[in-house]
Write an enzyme that holds these catalytic residues in place. Structure first.
Site, short mmCIF file in Angstrom:
data_model
loop_
_atom_site.label_atom_id
_atom_site.label_comp_id
_atom_site.label_asym_id
_atom_site.label_seq_id
_atom_site.Cartn_x
_atom_site.Cartn_y
_atom_site.Cartn_z
N HIS A 466 -17.58 -27.28 -16.19
CA HIS A 466 -17.33 -28.85 -16.47
C HIS A 466 -17.06 -28.96 -17.99
O HIS A 466 -15.84 -29.37 -18.60
CB HIS A 466 -18.03 -29.55 -15.94
CG HIS A 466 -17.74 -31.05 -16.27
ND1 HIS A 466 -16.98 -31.99 -15.25
CD2 HIS A 466 -17.90 -31.73 -17.35
CE1 HIS A 466 -16.85 -33.11 -15.76
NE2 HIS A 466 -17.40 -32.99 -16.97
N GLU A 467 -18.04 -28.61 -18.92
CA GLU A 467 -18.28 -28.80 -20.32
C GLU A 467 -17.42 -27.84 -21.13
O GLU A 467 -16.68 -28.31 -21.94
CB GLU A 467 -19.43 -29.07 -20.87
CG GLU A 467 -20.48 -29.98 -20.12
CD GLU A 467 -20.22 -31.22 -20.09
OE1 GLU A 467 -19.23 -31.45 -21.01
OE2 GLU A 467 -20.67 -31.94 -19.14
N HIS A 470 -13.95 -29.37 -20.99
CA HIS A 470 -13.94 -30.09 -22.31
C HIS A 470 -13.60 -29.78 -23.60
O HIS A 470 -12.66 -29.82 -24.50
CB HIS A 470 -15.17 -31.03 -22.34
CG HIS A 470 -15.16 -32.27 -21.35
ND1 HIS A 470 -14.18 -33.20 -20.93
CD2 HIS A 470 -16.23 -32.51 -20.59
CE1 HIS A 470 -14.57 -34.08 -20.01
NE2 HIS A 470 -15.72 -33.94 -19.64
N HIS A 473 -10.02 -28.09 -24.09
CA HIS A 473 -9.32 -29.41 -24.44
C HIS A 473 -9.25 -29.58 -25.93
O HIS A 473 -8.42 -29.80 -26.59
CB HIS A 473 -9.71 -30.57 -23.61
CG HIS A 473 -8.64 -31.71 -23.30
ND1 HIS A 473 -8.86 -32.87 -22.91
CD2 HIS A 473 -7.32 -31.70 -23.78
CE1 HIS A 473 -7.84 -33.54 -22.76
NE2 HIS A 473 -6.79 -32.92 -23.40
ZN ZN Z 1 -17.18 -34.64 -18.46
#
Ligand code: ZN
Length: 682
Positions: A466-467, A470, A473
């Site tokens: 998940h991290e 990010h 991105h």
């Molecule tokens: Zn998040």
């Protein structure tokens, strides 16, 4: 002068000098930058020239960028190596920063110059510049720049009152939670509870010189009692205490009652919306989001609810069969946990041995390389704030630098809990050479011990993906303007798309050999274990979905239907929402609204739907990979070029459609949560 020169925070030429930064550097560094920025701002608005992007917005962006370079290490250190001096310096600066940003937002001369630039240059600007200009004009208006003096003053007052109400709401929840204590002397009452919970309760009793066990109402205890306590009366007592915190019901009825705080908050939010010419607070909230209207959000939520309802009903029946009676609200988690253990027979303890952190990281880097052609290479000798922290260079396919990332993975004292990604340095292409982006990836995993490496639960692995989503991105951006590069300028309801998208790779058979390897035998996770793990992902998916939808619908309707003459109608709205979506009616004393901090003390007011919204986008984006192969280079290239690399520089919905070839669809999420396929069979 010499003082400023010696301040490591003001040296923004390279990576932050983390090991040299001290608490005493913070206030002087921030004051210096704010003073310089204010002087520069005066010069800019007093300039006689016709305002242009180049002579006004570009220098402003560079000022913001410099402020960010100085402040980012401070807020980061405050989170990961907190100490009283640093915290004090940090808090002092927060007030200065907020005053500075209000000044900017309400500066009418600056606003007029932006309007002028929009008129003269608007159509000629490239996408990123035009998006930044559009966002800036919007944010000026949302800060009340256009209001007359009287209304401006009222706006400011209401904002301050709202901040105070949010703080009071949170204090009431905290006090009410802390006040509850269950003293147990009959050991039978503890039946079913996990060993660590019982041990903590024993310790708590000893500390207060009491017999037996003391159970407080913190979340881990609440969760343990509701999931594992065999005694129904204990579960009921904890459920009642938890669901009535800070309200007019339950064991401390009326003592920290948030009823009035909620009413005042709703009234003032409505007033802010009206001051800014929005019909209600929901409409104001959506002004900065991907969703276009309240109606669109409500339809979205109601559609998901309709499609989940029958399966959720079946799931309740399954639990009731196991229980042998109709379920009360305090029975749900208990019987769900029981059924889960029976059905999947997996435990964190067994799974952990297959996920040593180094293997998982290598696997994640390999996934990123296969998808986006980037190479991640650890670099020794970079200054950090703790010996556990590592620095990774990010190189493109040709070996050219693209940025970097600091990883701080293990739990320790004085470090904020949870996991997150934050920007350390933004990409700035408005200057030469281009400033490459650098990210912080922070987790709180168990550190290695003498006998074994750090072993991750599968939840931890998902968190890391998940991290890392990010992080990609932030790092893969090609946008030149920092204010809309990477995660900047991305609407709240779209920002979790890249992160939730990456989570899917932790659930793929094809990725298993990359990310798993038993820390003693070296074998990847066995397939039967993986299948059971995968099955557990969908367990009670529809019920979980409905619960989130209930919260989201309540939040959206509360803010969109507000009428000053009628007040908040909190209980009425909950009742209506429940009658539409719930499969189990909670008892009449339930007051979950009174501790709903996301909405009344956090940033999620008329925005709680964002979780589901982004989940739909992420599942749908991933389904494009499922159709073509999860490492398909063309789909990955489309994901990189249409979504990840463009950050906030384009409209989020247009970007999604450019990637997917159509508007988002609910089906992939319904399939992922086990609702769709079962619905077809039922
Ligand atoms: Zn998040």
């Amino acid at each position: 002068m010499s003082q400023a020169k010696d301040n490591p925070l003001l040296d923004t030429s390279k990576l932050p000098r983390f090991s040299a930064i001290r608490a005493e550097h913070v206030v002087p560094a921030l004051s210096t930058v704010l003073r310089e920025n204010r002087e520069k701002l005066e010069e800019l608005v007093n300039d006689e020239q016709i305002p242009t992007w180049d002579n006004l917005i570009r220098p402003l962006e560079l000022m913001e960028e410099r402020l960010d370079r100085v402040w980012s290490p401070v807020s980061h250190l405050n989170s990961v190596v907190n100490n009283p001096d640093l915290r004090e310096a940090y808090n002092t600066c927060l007030a200065d920063l907020s005053a500075y940003s209000t000044e900017l937002g309400q500066n009418s001369r600056l606003y007029e110059a932006f309007v002028e630039i929009e008129k003269r240059e608007g159509p000629k600007l490239d996408t990123a510049r035009s998006k930044l200009l559009e966002n800036s004009l919007r944010d000026f208006r949302l800060a009340g720049v256009h209001l007359d003096l009287e209304k401006k003053a009222r706006f400011k007052k209401v904002q301050q009152d709202l901040a105070a109400l949010a703080a009071r709401f949170e204090e009431n929840v905290l006090d009410a939670t802390n006040a509850f204590q269950k003293h147990i002397t009959d050991q039978g009452m503890l039946a079913g509870l996990p060993e660590p919970t019982v041990a903590r309760a024993r310790e708590a009793a000893l500390k207060q010189g009491q017999e037996g066990w003391l159970l407080s109402l913190d979340y881990p205890n609440y969760h343990a009692v509701l999931s594992y306590a065999d005694r129904e009366e204990l579960r009921r007592e904890f459920y009642t205490a938890w669901a009535t915190r800070a309200s007019d019901q339950g064991p401390d009825a009326g003592r920290w009652d948030n009823s009035e705080v909620i009413e005042d908050t709703l009234r003032l939010r409505h007033e802010v919306a009206q001051l800014l010419d929005y019909p209600n607070y929901a409409a104001l909230s959506l002004a900065t989001k991907m969703a276009k209207s309240t109606e669109q959000v409500l339809e979205f939520l109601e559609d998901l609810a309709r499609r989940s309802h029958d399966i959720a009903r079946l799931q309740v029946q399954e639990l009731e069969t196991l229980a042998g009676h109709t379920l009360e609200a305090w029975d749900l988690m208990y019987f769900a946990e029981k059924l889960k253990r029976e059905r999947f027979q997996i435990s964190d303890e067994i799974l952990k041995s297959y996920f040593p952190v180094e293997k998982v990281l290598d696997g994640i880097f390999e996934v990123a390389q296969r998808l986006y052609g980037i190479h991640l290479a650890p670099r020794e000798g970079v200054e950090t704030w703790h010996e556990d922290v590592r620095y990774i260079d990010v190189l493109d396919a040709k070996g050219a630098p693209r940025g970097g990332l600091f990883m701080d993975l293990y739990a320790r004292k004085n470090k904020r809990g949870g996991a997150w990604m934050d920007d350390c340095i933004n990409r700035n292409g408005m200057q030469k050479p281009v400033q490459h982006p650098v990210a912080h990836l922070v987790c709180n995993f168990n550190p290695p011990t003498e006998s074994h490496p750090s072993l991750l639960t599968h939840d931890d692995v998902v968190t890391l993906f998940h991290e890392f989503g990010h992080t990609l991105h932030h790092l893969l951006t090609v946008v030149d303007v920092p204010g809309v590069a990477g995660i900047h300028g991305v609407p709240w309801d779209a920002v979790e798309l890249p992160s939730q998208f990456m989570e899917n790779f932790a659930w793929q058979e094809e990725a298993l050999p990359l990310i798993s390897s038993h820390f003693q035998t070296g074998e990847p996770l066995p397939i039967d274990l993986f299948e059971r793990l995968k099955g557990s992902r969908q367990f009670m998916g529809a019920m979980h979905m409905l619960r989130q939808l209930e919260f989201a619908l309540f939040d959206m309707r509360l803010h969109s239907e507000y009428e000053p003459s009628l007040g908040g109608r909190v209980l009425e709205v909950i009742e209506q929402v429940r009658s539409e979506v719930s499969v189990i009616t909670p008892p009449a004393f339930n007051r979950f609204s009174h501790s709903f901090s996301h909405v009344f003390a956090g940033g999620y007011a008329a925005g709680y739907y964002s979780y589901k919204w982004a989940e739909v986008l992420a599942a749908d984006a991933f389904s494009a990979f499922e159709e073509q192969g999860i490492f398909n280079p063309e789909v990955a290239e489309r994901m990189r070029s249409r979504i990840l690399s463009l950050g906030g520089s384009v409209d989020a919905m247009e970007a999604f459609i450019a990637f997917r070839g159509r508007a988002p669809s609910l089906e992939p999420l319904l399939r992922q949560t086990g609702i769709e396929s079962k619905a077809a069979a039922a």
